[in-house]
Design an enzyme around this catalytic site. Structure first.
Site, short mmCIF file in Angstrom:
data_model
loop_
_atom_site.label_atom_id
_atom_site.label_comp_id
_atom_site.label_asym_id
_atom_site.label_seq_id
_atom_site.Cartn_x
_atom_site.Cartn_y
_atom_site.Cartn_z
N LYS A 141 11.91 -65.66 19.31
CA LYS A 141 11.17 -66.81 19.95
C LYS A 141 9.47 -66.62 19.86
O LYS A 141 8.53 -67.45 19.97
CB LYS A 141 11.56 -67.38 21.42
CG LYS A 141 12.89 -68.06 21.30
CD LYS A 141 12.91 -69.42 20.28
CE LYS A 141 13.96 -70.13 20.63
NZ LYS A 141 13.99 -71.19 19.46
N HIS A 155 10.89 -77.61 16.74
CA HIS A 155 11.95 -76.88 17.24
C HIS A 155 13.17 -77.98 16.91
O HIS A 155 13.46 -78.77 17.72
CB HIS A 155 12.04 -76.76 18.56
CG HIS A 155 12.91 -76.02 19.22
ND1 HIS A 155 13.49 -76.04 20.68
CD2 HIS A 155 13.88 -74.94 18.80
CE1 HIS A 155 14.52 -75.14 20.79
NE2 HIS A 155 14.53 -74.58 19.77
N SER A 189 19.36 -78.02 24.24
CA SER A 189 20.72 -77.38 24.06
C SER A 189 21.82 -78.18 24.57
O SER A 189 21.67 -79.05 25.68
CB SER A 189 20.76 -76.07 25.23
OG SER A 189 21.87 -75.41 25.03
#
Length: 522
Positions: A195, A214, A232
């Site tokens: 990251k 992303h 997520s």
């Protein structure tokens, strides 16, 4: 002894220096040094200790005059003085003296026009294996003439002293954009390295006219590409892994004028509850050359128990993208996206399962980056909690959200891409949308079949909702139809819309048109 220029970083008197070793060699070194063990599949298995995920509150950006006015300072982008950074860096360099050092020299960005070179300096062979598999690996010729644009030094064994070092804890992730250097210490979680590369690319690529994302990305048989944004648990990896399409990558991409390209050369997948039936590609990728973090393993048989979260809920595996059968190994698409999909998991049950967005709505929902935590997932959560992560990647974005939103709008307008919001969460029945239905909706968007449907406007969220999609019961497409209690439906709509409106108030650089494109809370 060859040191490969480590002296320029101040690292001298090393016990040994290894550069770009093979996965087999790195695995041997990690086992020799006691960093991990082998599973019955041949994967290297390690425990990362106290830190089993990113330590977002321990990340700092060095505040220098050269970058001060560019950074969106706040809770995510915390400043640290240059002097404090230099002091910690000096201690880390001193800590690395007389130790074995593992170097990986490689690249981020599959499109050669925008590639950046990274030197990763590791204390641990296992972390060096991870980044070897996650970044783009150089050829022998590229390695011979290698020169690093950016350097990342990872020393998990060095612990900061907050009272002296000015950090929040023993761990620190320090990014100096001006010096083109990152120092990571006190945490063994390998995702911090990955990251940090992403954070650098998110800073440099907008200056080159490339929109950093992303997201996952894939390509159809006709060369048409699509990108999938999502936090997520929303299905980003699952839905982009389509047997009828080639996977470009599962996490980090750039949108240039003539391509979409993967930053990475590998994948970093969650392992919790992993099964060969549910996610066969990931399951089968856990083999020799992969690095597995915090998965419980039987000490005798060396078999994994993916359902055991006693070490971490966020158990992970890193592996090269070529371990995935339908991967596009060039890491690039031959075209810019024609379809952009925002994935969300709405636990309120009021967002349509799929809807089409206009330009301003696309910017609004992109900047909002919405999903929701569900009751029971965390202690104290008894009802759905809206979660917003700016641009679907807030922890990694150094610039103001308006920069990334503006690039999205520009790229979409230029390519003529259609933008869809897909809710993989719940509806009024209290049940989550079946994966088969969501796949049918995504396929209809990718093939253009969805455009043949009649669309209606959602009264709260203003988005365009299709009334028919092959393979999906029509009553599920309109959220209100799934609610028996219509007043409860309206109340839930208002509750979620209010959350959107309140959250968006912090984006002070967005235009009035974009603000007006959001849901109506009244």
């Amino acid at each position: 002894m060859e040191t490969y220029g480590l002296e320029s970083l101040g690292i001298i008197n090393s016990a040994a220096v290894y550069r770009n070793l093979t996965p087999a060699q790195l695995t041997e070194h990690a086992l020799r040094r006691g960093e991990g063990t082998l599973s019955n599949t041949g994967a290297l298995v390690v425990k990362t200790g106290k830190y089993t995920g990113r330590s977002a509150n321990d990340k700092f950006i060095v505040d220098t005059p050269a970058v001060h006015d560019e950074i969106a300072w706040g809770k995510v982008n915390r400043p640290i003085e240059k002097a404090k950074f230099e002091a910690i860096r000096s201690k880390v360099i001193a800590y690395l003296q007389n130790k074995e050092i593992f170097i990986f020299d490689g690249f981020a960005g599959a499109d050669p026009k925008y590639t950046k070179s990274f030197r990763i300096v590791n204390e641990l062979a296992s972390q060096n294996l991870f980044i070897h598999q996650l970044l783009r690996r150089p050829t022998a010729e590229q390695l011979e003439g290698f020169s690093a644009d950016y350097t990342i030094i990872a020393a998990p064994g060095f612990k900061c002293i907050p009272e002296i070092d000015g950090t929040r804890s023993e761990a620190a992730i320090l990014v100096d954009y001006e010096a083109k250097e990152v120092v990571i210490c006190g945490t063994q979680y390998a995702g911090e390295i990955k990251k940090s590369v992403f954070s650098v690319m998110n800073y440099v690529l907008p200056k080159m006219g490339v929109f950093p994302m992303h997201c996952s990305a894939n390509i159809g048989k006709d060369g048409d590409s699509a990108v999938f944004f999502g936090l997520s648990g929303t299905g980003k990896t699952t839905l982009s892994a389509d047997p009828n399409r080639m996977l470009i990558g599962d996490d980090e991409h750039g949108w240039a004028d003539d391509s979409v390209f993967n930053f990475e050369g590998g994948c970093y997948a969650k392992c919790i509850n992993l099964s060969p039936e549910g996610e066969p590609e990931i399951y089968n990728a856990i083999k020799f050359g992969a690095l597995v973090e915090n998965v419980v393993m039987d000490p005798d048989t060396r078999e994994f128990d993916f359902d055991d979260d006693s070490l971490a809920v966020n158990s992970r595996v890193g592996y090269p993208v070529e371990y995935i059968p339908n991967a596009e190994l060039s890491g690039m698409s031959p075209s810019v996206p024609k379809t952009v999909i925002f994935l969300t998991a709405d636990a309120y049950g009021v967002l349509p399962p799929i809807s089409k967005l206009d330009k301003n709505q696309a910017m609004y929902y992109f900047v909002s980056g919405f999903t929701s935590k569900v009751a029971g997932t965390e202690i104290g959560i008894t009802e759905p909690v809206p979660t917003f992560s700016t641009c679907f990647g807030e922890p990694f974005l150094p610039l103001d959200p308006s920069v990334y939103a503006g690039m999205l709008a520009e790229k979409v307008e230029k390519s003529g891409a259609n933008v869809y919001l897909v809710n993989t969460g719940w509806n009024g029945t209290g049940k989550r949308m079946k994966l088969s239905y969501t796949r049918a909706m995504v396929t209809a968007a990718l093939t253009g079949e969805i455009e043949k449907s009649k669309f209606v406007t959602d009264p709260t969220f203003g988005v365009q909702v299709p009334t028919t999609i092959e393979g999906v019961p029509s009553e599920l497409l309109i959220p209100e139809n799934t609610w028996e209690d219509k007043e409860a439906y309206k109340a839930s709509c208002k509750k979620l819309a209010t959350s959107f409106v309140e959250n968006f108030k912090k984006y002070t650089h967005m235009s009035a048109e974009v603000v007006a494109a959001g849901p109506k809370a009244e």
